[in-house]
Design a protein around this motif. Structure first.
Motif, PDB file in Angstrom:
ATOM      1  N   PRO A 167       0.828  -1.202   0.000  1.00 51.67           N
ATOM      2  CA  PRO A 167       0.000   0.000   0.000  1.00 51.67           C
ATOM      3  C   PRO A 167       0.867   1.259   0.000  1.00 51.67           C
ATOM      4  O   PRO A 167       2.013   1.240   0.450  1.00 51.67           O
ATOM      5  CB  PRO A 167      -0.795  -0.111   1.311  1.00 51.67           C
ATOM      6  CG  PRO A 167      -0.661  -1.539   1.728  1.00 51.67           C
ATOM      7  CD  PRO A 167       0.655  -2.014   1.206  1.00 51.67           C
ATOM      8  N   ALA A 168       0.308   2.347  -0.494  1.00 50.68           N
ATOM      9  CA  ALA A 168       1.069   3.593  -0.617  1.00 50.68           C
ATOM     10  C   ALA A 168       1.634   4.050   0.714  1.00 50.68           C
ATOM     11  O   ALA A 168       2.775   4.534   0.786  1.00 50.68           O
ATOM     12  CB  ALA A 168       0.188   4.675  -1.225  1.00 50.68           C
ATOM     13  N   ALA A 169       0.870   3.905   1.792  1.00 50.00           N
ATOM     14  CA  ALA A 169       1.345   4.352   3.103  1.00 50.00           C
ATOM     15  C   ALA A 169       2.596   3.585   3.523  1.00 50.00           C
ATOM     16  O   ALA A 169       3.531   4.159   4.099  1.00 50.00           O
ATOM     17  CB  ALA A 169       0.243   4.190   4.148  1.00 50.00           C
ATOM     18  N   GLU A 170       2.632   2.282   3.228  1.00 51.78           N
ATOM     19  CA  GLU A 170       3.826   1.494   3.556  1.00 51.78           C
ATOM     20  C   GLU A 170       4.994   1.897   2.662  1.00 51.78           C
ATOM     21  O   GLU A 170       6.134   2.023   3.125  1.00 51.78           O
ATOM     22  CB  GLU A 170       3.549   0.000   3.405  1.00 51.78           C
ATOM     23  CG  GLU A 170       4.756  -0.862   3.754  1.00 51.78           C
ATOM     24  CD  GLU A 170       4.523  -2.352   3.535  1.00 51.78           C
ATOM     25  OE1 GLU A 170       5.514  -3.106   3.565  1.00 51.78           O
ATOM     26  OE2 GLU A 170       3.354  -2.763   3.329  1.00 51.78           O
ATOM     27  N   ALA A 171       4.695   2.110   1.376  1.00 55.43           N
ATOM     28  CA  ALA A 171       5.753   2.520   0.452  1.00 55.43           C
ATOM     29  C   ALA A 171       6.366   3.851   0.880  1.00 55.43           C
ATOM     30  O   ALA A 171       7.581   4.044   0.802  1.00 55.43           O
ATOM     31  CB  ALA A 171       5.185   2.631  -0.961  1.00 55.43           C
ATOM     32  N   GLU A 172       5.524   4.748   1.374  1.00 59.65           N
ATOM     33  CA  GLU A 172       6.048   6.029   1.868  1.00 59.65           C
ATOM     34  C   GLU A 172       6.915   5.797   3.101  1.00 59.65           C
ATOM     35  O   GLU A 172       7.975   6.426   3.258  1.00 59.65           O
ATOM     36  CB  GLU A 172       4.899   6.978   2.203  1.00 59.65           C
ATOM     37  CG  GLU A 172       5.397   8.349   2.651  1.00 59.65           C
ATOM     38  CD  GLU A 172       4.298   9.233   3.172  1.00 59.65           C
ATOM     39  OE1 GLU A 172       4.408  10.465   2.997  1.00 59.65           O
ATOM     40  OE2 GLU A 172       3.337   8.720   3.777  1.00 59.65           O
ATOM     41  N   ARG A 173       6.506   4.891   3.967  1.00 57.79           N
ATOM     42  CA  ARG A 173       7.269   4.614   5.175  1.00 57.79           C
ATOM     43  C   ARG A 173       8.670   4.095   4.853  1.00 57.79           C
ATOM     44  O   ARG A 173       9.630   4.413   5.545  1.00 57.79           O
ATOM     45  CB  ARG A 173       6.514   3.602   6.032  1.00 57.79           C
ATOM     46  CG  ARG A 173       7.140   3.393   7.410  1.00 57.79           C
ATOM     47  CD  ARG A 173       6.205   2.637   8.335  1.00 57.79           C
ATOM     48  NE  ARG A 173       6.089   1.233   8.010  1.00 57.79           N
ATOM     49  CZ  ARG A 173       4.975   0.648   7.556  1.00 57.79           C
ATOM     50  NH1 ARG A 173       3.878   1.353   7.363  1.00 57.79           N
ATOM     51  NH2 ARG A 173       4.950  -0.646   7.297  1.00 57.79           N
ATOM     52  N   TRP A 174       8.796   3.325   3.779  1.00 60.20           N
ATOM     53  CA  TRP A 174      10.100   2.799   3.386  1.00 60.20           C
ATOM     54  C   TRP A 174      10.898   3.795   2.557  1.00 60.20           C
ATOM     55  O   TRP A 174      12.027   3.502   2.159  1.00 60.20           O
ATOM     56  CB  TRP A 174       9.926   1.495   2.594  1.00 60.20           C
ATOM     57  CG  TRP A 174       9.394   0.358   3.398  1.00 60.20           C
ATOM     58  CD1 TRP A 174       8.250  -0.356   3.172  1.00 60.20           C
ATOM     59  CD2 TRP A 174       9.969  -0.219   4.576  1.00 60.20           C
ATOM     60  NE1 TRP A 174       8.073  -1.316   4.124  1.00 60.20           N
ATOM     61  CE2 TRP A 174       9.114  -1.260   5.006  1.00 60.20           C
ATOM     62  CE3 TRP A 174      11.123   0.060   5.323  1.00 60.20           C
ATOM     63  CZ2 TRP A 174       9.389  -2.031   6.139  1.00 60.20           C
ATOM     64  CZ3 TRP A 174      11.381  -0.704   6.454  1.00 60.20           C
ATOM     65  CH2 TRP A 174      10.526  -1.729   6.832  1.00 60.20           C
ATOM     66  N   GLY A 175      10.332   4.977   2.280  1.00 60.65           N
ATOM     67  CA  GLY A 175      11.062   5.988   1.524  1.00 60.65           C
ATOM     68  C   GLY A 175      10.974   5.800   0.023  1.00 60.65           C
ATOM     69  O   GLY A 175      11.728   6.422  -0.730  1.00 60.65           O
ATOM     70  N   LEU A 176      10.057   4.960  -0.429  1.00 68.30           N
ATOM     71  CA  LEU A 176       9.924   4.698  -1.858  1.00 68.30           C
ATOM     72  C   LEU A 176       9.227   5.844  -2.586  1.00 68.30           C
ATOM     73  O   LEU A 176       9.445   6.058  -3.776  1.00 68.30           O
ATOM     74  CB  LEU A 176       9.142   3.392  -2.063  1.00 68.30           C
ATOM     75  CG  LEU A 176       8.966   2.876  -3.485  1.00 68.30           C
ATOM     76  CD1 LEU A 176      10.310   2.549  -4.106  1.00 68.30           C
ATOM     77  CD2 LEU A 176       8.079   1.637  -3.483  1.00 68.30           C
ATOM     78  N   ILE A 177       8.379   6.570  -1.879  1.00 64.29           N
ATOM     79  CA  ILE A 177       7.563   7.632  -2.465  1.00 64.29           C
ATOM     80  C   ILE A 177       8.098   8.988  -2.017  1.00 64.29           C
ATOM     81  O   ILE A 177       8.392   9.199  -0.842  1.00 64.29           O
ATOM     82  CB  ILE A 177       6.094   7.474  -2.043  1.00 64.29           C
ATOM     83  CG1 ILE A 177       5.505   6.192  -2.650  1.00 64.29           C
ATOM     84  CG2 ILE A 177       5.260   8.680  -2.454  1.00 64.29           C
ATOM     85  CD1 ILE A 177       4.120   5.875  -2.146  1.00 64.29           C
ATOM     86  N   ASN A 178       8.178   9.930  -2.969  1.00 60.10           N
ATOM     87  CA  ASN A 178       8.613  11.283  -2.643  1.00 60.10           C
ATOM     88  C   ASN A 178       7.483  12.144  -2.099  1.00 60.10           C
ATOM     89  O   ASN A 178       7.676  12.916  -1.158  1.00 60.10           O
ATOM     90  CB  ASN A 178       9.197  11.963  -3.885  1.00 60.10           C
ATOM     91  CG  ASN A 178      10.456  11.295  -4.356  1.00 60.10           C
ATOM     92  OD1 ASN A 178      10.416  10.331  -5.108  1.00 60.10           O
ATOM     93  ND2 ASN A 178      11.597  11.787  -3.912  1.00 60.10           N
TER      94      ASN A 178
END
Length: 258
Positions: A167-178
């Protein structure tokens, strides 16, 4: 290239920004060979035009891209382009910066396309994943190489082996999303980020991208010579003189891309 293939990818200019849209919403923007060819053409346009500083890549409709068109694959199409890969860019991304604006699914090759971009803006409802192992395949368009560079290795390994969605929230947590946007606002958020980037010199942007993307693979002995070679090209450019002159004259610079 056929008119049909051209319509599978829409290209518009907004100042120094090229907006490229995969236009196959009926198939969740899956990539067939004609779409790869059209995307390669768009990336060539980005790199060849000195008036363009960067591009945004997005998908029409509710999704970014569901990956390779499996119907085309089963029918015998080779979707990847020699030397360029899936979408004409996973093996050889453009020299200039590229932002992925992701709504909905970025799965399999779609995730690999997003990973080939330099920055990712995603909606809160976006989902990422590499489900290839579930289909008897592997993420051979850069996913297994690039994902461990973006997130911790054990997280990349889990994603590759389970094929689960991120999910986007997890991807943001790992620094994948700017940048994380409201649902439906990924493209507008990407345009805002692109406008911030486009204020800067095009040659400086491309050179900075090259160093950030490649320096981790350079040997210790070659790191500074290779960086300095790129630096000298930038220092010798008209835009470098324009930047200094504009600063001294207290005015906005007018970039020429050379």
């Amino acid at each position: 290239m056929t008119d049909e293939a051209t319509q599978k990818v829409l290209v518009t200019r907004e100042g120094a920004v090229l907006v490229v849209t995969i236009n196959r919403p009926e198939s969740r923007n899956a990539i067939d060979r004609e779409t790869s060819l059209a995307l390669a053409e768009a990336m060539d346009q980005l790199d060849s035009d000195p008036a363009l500083s960067l591009a945004i890549l997005t998908g029409a409709g509710d999704h970014f891209c569901a990956g390779m068109d499996l119907k085309a694959f089963v029918a015998g199409e080779r979707v990847e382009l020699p030397g360029r890969g899936l979408a004409g860019m996973t093996q050889s991304p453009p020299a200039k910066p590229l932002i992925a604006a992701v709504e909905g699914y970025a799965l399999a090759g779609g995730f690999e396309i997003a990973l080939a971009c330099d920055l990712i803006v995603a909606s809160e409802t976006a989902q990422f994943g590499l489900p290839e192992a579930k289909r008897g395949l592997i993420a051979g368009s850069g996913g297994l190489v690039r994902l461990p560079e973006r997130v911790p290795r054990q997280i990349a390994m889990e994603c590759a082996l389970t094929g689960r969605m991120i999910p986007a929230a997890e991807a943001e947590r790992w620094g994948l999303i700017n940048r994380l946007s409201a649902p439906g606002a990924a493209l507008d958020t990407a345009k805002s980020l692109a406008a911030e980037i486009a204020k800067n010199a095009p040659m400086s942007l491309a050179a900075s991208k090259e160093i950030v993307a490649q320096a981790g693979r350079w040997s210790e002995d070659s790191l500074w010579p290779r960086q300095n070679e790129i630096l000298e090209r930038v220092i010798a450019s008209r835009d470098a003189r324009e930047g200094a002159t504009a600063f001294a004259e207290k005015r906005p610079p007018v970039w020429k891309g050379r």
